[in-house]
Every structure is written in structure tokens, then in C-alpha cells.
Design a protein around this motif. Structure first.
Motif, PDB file in Angstrom:
ATOM      1  N   VAL A   1       2.840   1.340 -10.017  1.00  0.00           N
ATOM      2  CA  VAL A   1       3.719   0.655  -9.057  1.00  0.00           C
ATOM      3  C   VAL A   1       4.877   0.020  -9.835  1.00  0.00           C
ATOM      4  CG1 VAL A   1       3.807  -0.947  -7.107  1.00  0.00           C
ATOM      5  CG2 VAL A   1       1.598  -0.034  -7.848  1.00  0.00           C
TER       6      VAL A   1
ATOM      7  N   ILE B   1       6.564  -5.062  -1.748  1.00  0.00           N
ATOM      8  CA  ILE B   1       5.325  -5.033  -0.941  1.00  0.00           C
ATOM      9  C   ILE B   1       4.791  -6.460  -0.751  1.00  0.00           C
ATOM     10  CG2 ILE B   1       2.937  -4.182  -0.825  1.00  0.00           C
ATOM     11  CD1 ILE B   1       3.883  -1.813  -2.624  1.00  0.00           C
TER      12      ILE B   1
ATOM     13  N   SER C   1       4.672  -7.331   3.082  1.00  0.00           N
ATOM     14  CA  SER C   1       3.338  -7.225   3.686  1.00  0.00           C
ATOM     15  C   SER C   1       2.505  -8.495   3.530  1.00  0.00           C
ATOM     16  CB  SER C   1       2.569  -6.064   3.056  1.00  0.00           C
ATOM     17  OG  SER C   1       3.314  -4.883   3.184  1.00  0.00           O
TER      18      SER C   1
ATOM     19  N   ARG D   1      -5.114  -7.305  -5.298  1.00  0.00           N
ATOM     20  CA  ARG D   1      -6.295  -6.425  -5.188  1.00  0.00           C
ATOM     21  C   ARG D   1      -6.037  -5.321  -4.167  1.00  0.00           C
ATOM     22  NH1 ARG D   1      -9.431 -10.986  -4.494  1.00  0.00           N
ATOM     23  NH2 ARG D   1      -9.579 -11.814  -6.589  1.00  0.00           N
ATOM     24  N   GLU D   2      -5.446  -5.688  -3.034  1.00  0.00           N
ATOM     25  CA  GLU D   2      -5.120  -4.710  -1.979  1.00  0.00           C
ATOM     26  C   GLU D   2      -4.162  -3.647  -2.521  1.00  0.00           C
ATOM     27  OE1 GLU D   2      -5.787  -4.224   1.484  1.00  0.00           O
ATOM     28  OE2 GLU D   2      -7.511  -5.350   0.723  1.00  0.00           O
ATOM     29  N   ILE D   3      -3.114  -4.117  -3.209  1.00  0.00           N
ATOM     30  CA  ILE D   3      -2.117  -3.178  -3.742  1.00  0.00           C
ATOM     31  C   ILE D   3      -2.789  -2.263  -4.762  1.00  0.00           C
ATOM     32  CG2 ILE D   3       0.048  -2.971  -5.048  1.00  0.00           C
ATOM     33  CD1 ILE D   3       0.918  -5.665  -3.812  1.00  0.00           C
ATOM     34  N   SER D   4      -3.609  -2.840  -5.608  1.00  0.00           N
ATOM     35  CA  SER D   4      -4.299  -2.039  -6.628  1.00  0.00           C
ATOM     36  C   SER D   4      -5.179  -0.971  -5.972  1.00  0.00           C
ATOM     37  CB  SER D   4      -5.134  -2.977  -7.515  1.00  0.00           C
ATOM     38  OG  SER D   4      -6.152  -2.273  -8.159  1.00  0.00           O
ATOM     39  N   LYS D   5      -5.875  -1.336  -4.885  1.00  0.00           N
ATOM     40  CA  LYS D   5      -6.762  -0.381  -4.190  1.00  0.00           C
ATOM     41  C   LYS D   5      -5.984   0.829  -3.701  1.00  0.00           C
ATOM     42  CE  LYS D   5      -9.951  -3.282  -1.935  1.00  0.00           C
ATOM     43  NZ  LYS D   5     -10.094  -3.973  -0.661  1.00  0.00           N
ATOM     44  N   HIS D   6      -4.773   0.588  -3.206  1.00  0.00           N
ATOM     45  CA  HIS D   6      -3.988   1.673  -2.634  1.00  0.00           C
ATOM     46  C   HIS D   6      -3.290   2.527  -3.669  1.00  0.00           C
ATOM     47  CE1 HIS D   6      -4.452  -0.537   1.160  1.00  0.00           C
ATOM     48  NE2 HIS D   6      -4.314   0.658   1.690  1.00  0.00           N
ATOM     49  N   TYR D   7      -2.886   1.915  -4.783  1.00  0.00           N
ATOM     50  CA  TYR D   7      -1.985   2.620  -5.699  1.00  0.00           C
ATOM     51  C   TYR D   7      -2.630   3.049  -7.006  1.00  0.00           C
ATOM     52  CZ  TYR D   7       1.985   1.414  -2.765  1.00  0.00           C
ATOM     53  OH  TYR D   7       2.874   1.302  -1.729  1.00  0.00           O
TER      54      TYR D   7
ATOM     55  N   SER E   1      -4.885   4.781  -9.500  1.00  0.00           N
ATOM     56  CA  SER E   1      -5.810   5.927  -9.446  1.00  0.00           C
ATOM     57  C   SER E   1      -7.127   5.537 -10.088  1.00  0.00           C
ATOM     58  CB  SER E   1      -5.192   7.119 -10.161  1.00  0.00           C
ATOM     59  OG  SER E   1      -4.732   6.673 -11.410  1.00  0.00           O
ATOM     60  N   LYS E   2      -8.220   6.011  -9.498  1.00  0.00           N
ATOM     61  CA  LYS E   2      -9.530   5.583  -9.989  1.00  0.00           C
ATOM     62  C   LYS E   2      -9.973   6.475 -11.147  1.00  0.00           C
ATOM     63  CE  LYS E   2     -10.303   3.209  -5.882  1.00  0.00           C
ATOM     64  NZ  LYS E   2      -9.273   3.718  -4.992  1.00  0.00           N
TER      65      LYS E   2
END
Ligand SMILES: Cc1ncc(COP(=O)(O)O)c(C=O)c1O
Length: 386
Positions: A317, A325, A329, A377-383, A385-386
């Protein structure tokens, strides 16, 4: 709509009600020109400048309040100090975490007055090897300029130790307290500071358009601005008396009235208490961010001295996108991108990426930081890659 304000390093917000009221009262009730008339309103305007100067002197342990001159912001104060003190062919030492308000005036003096400048490299956490100062001192070294707190890394410089080295070598010390005035204890006498440039609109809780410069009693600088001071009007020269010498033109009286209330509130609360609270919040931020996948933080480690600044990047990001964001948001205000410190970004290794800078302030709570961390945490979850 609730705004979660994490941009105190740029300007503190909201301002205390006392600050707002003092400004409104000044404009409404006695908005005359201080020092330029004998009528009661002019006298009242002069009195508020006097009170603000006296309170600032108390805050920074300055013996004579007239050694403080008001300025529009830290930049104006730094420019007065640098251009007024440094002579052609002097050598100036500074560091690799400086803001452009130090770097650019120095680059200008390099071009126009053959001034030599050494920027000492800190490590990536913003720590300076103090032996490097001694190594850098030359016969023509007149000044060392140092940010007390980095506006990118949140690191804190050991000003008293730096000043002690400089004093032994006859080098004067100018401190940029943009990130520490009001949030970190500053005692100009105990710390051996010759010149202190500070903003009114950040940690001191005053409005924008306020700031100041302390000059040790033995210094006589060339004024940056020449003009009316309301004193010695018959002379064609700028007065020698302080603070008039460095305060040409009508001051920002309403702003300084507000600043005065900010300083009073800071002293009532205690700078050490403010620092302790902000340090705990910065630790909560840092610890929380470090646990989020894909987040990389900069500056001092957990447990080390730090101001209320925590800069970071989220993998995948862009810094500006993350800030967008957060704003759109989550109603969170941060600063992102490049923070007026190309040297600092080189030091942190973020020249290509910039960084997201979060910074806490007087009114920030633990709950605000919890909310901030949940947004990341929310941004990390969406962006990320795991
Ligand atoms: C370290 C540092 N120095 C100087 C400045 C300039 O301050 P001002 O905006 O009050 O001129 C800033 C602003 O953020 C800063 O962080």
C-alpha cells in the motif's frame, strides 16, 4: 462526525477552549496595535505579549523573557537564527535528520556566502555518534544546528551532551524544537542551548502563525526583518534592544494571546506528565503496529526514548493511498508521503516510498490508539498478501 486526529506533528488539533476564547477576546475587545500607542487598548495588547513571553520564559527556564522574540512559525525563527548568526566562510555542523527549514537555509548560505556545511549521518534510528561532532569541528566552525526531535523517526537528540561538546570547542548550538516544545522538557540553561527555535502551533497548543526564537544574552544577530518596532522611531537603524530588534512589524497579537493560554495549560499539566502520556501512547501504537502483518515501523525501538511520532509503511500500500483510506473510510487524519526531510528519508531508507506518519497529542486517548490500530489491521487484511 468524529475525526481521529493523528497529525499533531504538523499542527496540534483541536485547540483548547481557553486558547480559542483568548483569541476571540483579543480580536473583539482589545485588538489594537501593541507597542504603538499609549491608549488603553494598545496597552492591553502589549500586556498580553508580555504575559506570553513571561510564561514561555518560565516554561523553557529562560532568565530574561526579552530574550524571546515572537515569530510566525519555527521556519521563520530558524531563518532569523541561521541568516543572522552565520558569517561568510563559516563552517556549520548539522545532522541527517534535519527538516528542510534547516537544510534549505543552509544550502542557500552555501551558494551565496561560501558557507561550509557538514551533515552528520545518524544511524537509521536517528542516533548520532557524538564522537563524530568532535571529528567534524574545524577552526571556522561557528554553529551546530540540531533538531531536538526528528519529524520522521520520532527520535530524540541528547541536546545537553551535544551542547557540552560544542561549548568546549567554542561552537554555538541552535536547537530546532519544532517536535518537542511543550511535549518534552526543555531547559535552555541546563541543556546549554544558545538559540532555540520553537512553534506555537504544535505542542504548545497555540494557533498557526505563532512561534518564537530564544537567543542567549551574549548573541547579537543581524535582524532578518527591518522595519517599525514602535521603539527608537527616530533612528534609521533597527533597535539594539530586545525583543524589538527581532520583531519588526505588527505581531500576531490574537495568536499570541491564544498561545499564552496554551503555554499556561501546558505548565498546569506539566511537560513531564505530557511527555510520559505521549510516550505511553507512542509505545502502544508502535507495539500494536509491529504485530500487524506487513507493517514496518521506523525510528527507535520499543522502550527507547521517542516523541509522539510513529512512522510506518504497509506492504503493498503506497503511503499516500494508506492515508487516503484512513481519511475516507476511518476518519483518521495522518500525514503521508515525504515529510519535508529528504535527509531524514535517506536516513530511514524511505526515499523511494515516503512513509505514513502518525502522531499523538494532548487530547489523544488510549481508545483513539485502539481505533487507529483496528483501522490498520483492516487495511492489512485487505491488502497484505498472506
Ligand atoms: C523538525 C521540524 N522543524 C521545523 C519545522 C517547521 O515548522 P513550522 O511549520 O512551524 O515552520 C517542522 C514542521 O513540521 C519540523 O517538524
Amino acid at each position: 462526525m468524529t475525526i481521529y486526529y493523528f497529525d499533531h506533528a504538523a499542527s496540534s488539533w483541536p485547540k483548547p477552549p481557553e486558547v480559542i476564547k483568548a483569541m476571540a477576546d483579543c480580536v473583539e475587545l482589545y485588538g489594537a496595535n501593541p507597542g504603538r500607542g499609549g491608549h488603553r487598548m494598545a496597552v492591553q495588547a502589549s500586556k498580553i505579549l508580555f504575559a506570553a513571553r513571561a510564561n514561555l520564559a518560565k516554561l523553557f527556564n529562560i532568565k530574561n523573557a526579552n530574550d524571546i522574540s515572537f515569530a510566525l512559525n519555527t521556519t521563520a525563527a530558524l531563518n532569523q537564527a541561521i541568516s543572522g548568526f552565520v558569517q561568510p566562510n563559516d563552517h556549520v555542523i548539522s545532522t541527517s535528520i534535519e527538516h528542510n527549514s534547516v537544510r534549505r537555509p543552509l544550502e542557500y548560505l552555501k551558494r551565496t556566502k561560501q558557507v561550509e556545511v557538514t551533515f552528520l549521518q545518524t544511524n537509521e534510528k536517528g542516533e548520532l555518534d557524538l564522537d563524530d561532532i568532535v571529528q567534524a569541528i574545524r577552526p571556522n566552525t561557528s554553529l551546530l544546528i540540531c533538531s531536538h526531535g526528528s519529524n520522521l523517526l520520532g527520535s530524540i537528540m541528547p541536546i545537553a551532551d551535544i551542547a557540552e561538546i560544542c561549548r568546549k570547542h567554542g561552537v554555538k548550538v541552535l536547537v530546532d524544537a519544532a517536535q518537542t516544545a511543550g511535549t518534552y522538557p526543555i531547559d535552555v540553561q541546563a541543556m546549554g542551548i544558545d538559540m532555540l527555535a520553537f512553534p506555537g502551533h504544535k505542542g504548545l497548543l497555540g494557533p498557526q502563525g505563532t512561534g518564537g526564537l530564544y537567543l542567549a544574552p551574549d548573541l547579537v544577530l543581524e535582524p532578518h526583518l527591518h522595519g517599525g518596532t514602535g521603539s527608537q522611531s527616530e533612528s534609521i537603524e533597527q533597535p539594539t534592544v530586545r525583543p524589538d530588534r527581532y520583531e519588526a512589524g505588527t505581531p500576531n497579537t490574537p495568536g499570541i494571546a491564544g498561545l499564552n493560554e496554551g503555554v499556561k495549560l501546558i505548565m498546569q499539566t506539566g511537560v513531564a506528565n505530557i511527555h510520559h502520556k505521549e510516550w505511553q501512547l507512542s509505545q502502544q501504537l508502535l507495539e500494536g503496529l509491529q504485530q500487524i502483518p506487513g507493517v514496518k515501523c521506523f525510528g527507535p525501538e520499543l522502550g527507547e526514548p521517542r516523541s509522539g511520532i510513529v512512522s510506518f509503511l504497509i506492504e503493498g500500500v503506497e503511503a499516500s493511498e494508506a492515508a487516503f483510506i484512513l481519511d475516507q473510510s476511518f476518519q483518521i487524519a495522518v500525514r503521508a508521503g515525504y515529510h519535508c526531510t529528504p535527509l531524514g528519508h535517506e536516513t530511514a531508507g524511505t526515499t523511494d516510498s515516503g512513509a505514513v506518519r502518525s502522531s499523538v497529542g494532548f487530547y489523544t486517548s488510549k481508545e483513539d490508539v485502539d481505533y487507529f490500530l483496528s483501522a490498520i489491521r483492516e487495511i492489512s487484511k485487505h491488502y497484505v498478501s498472506k
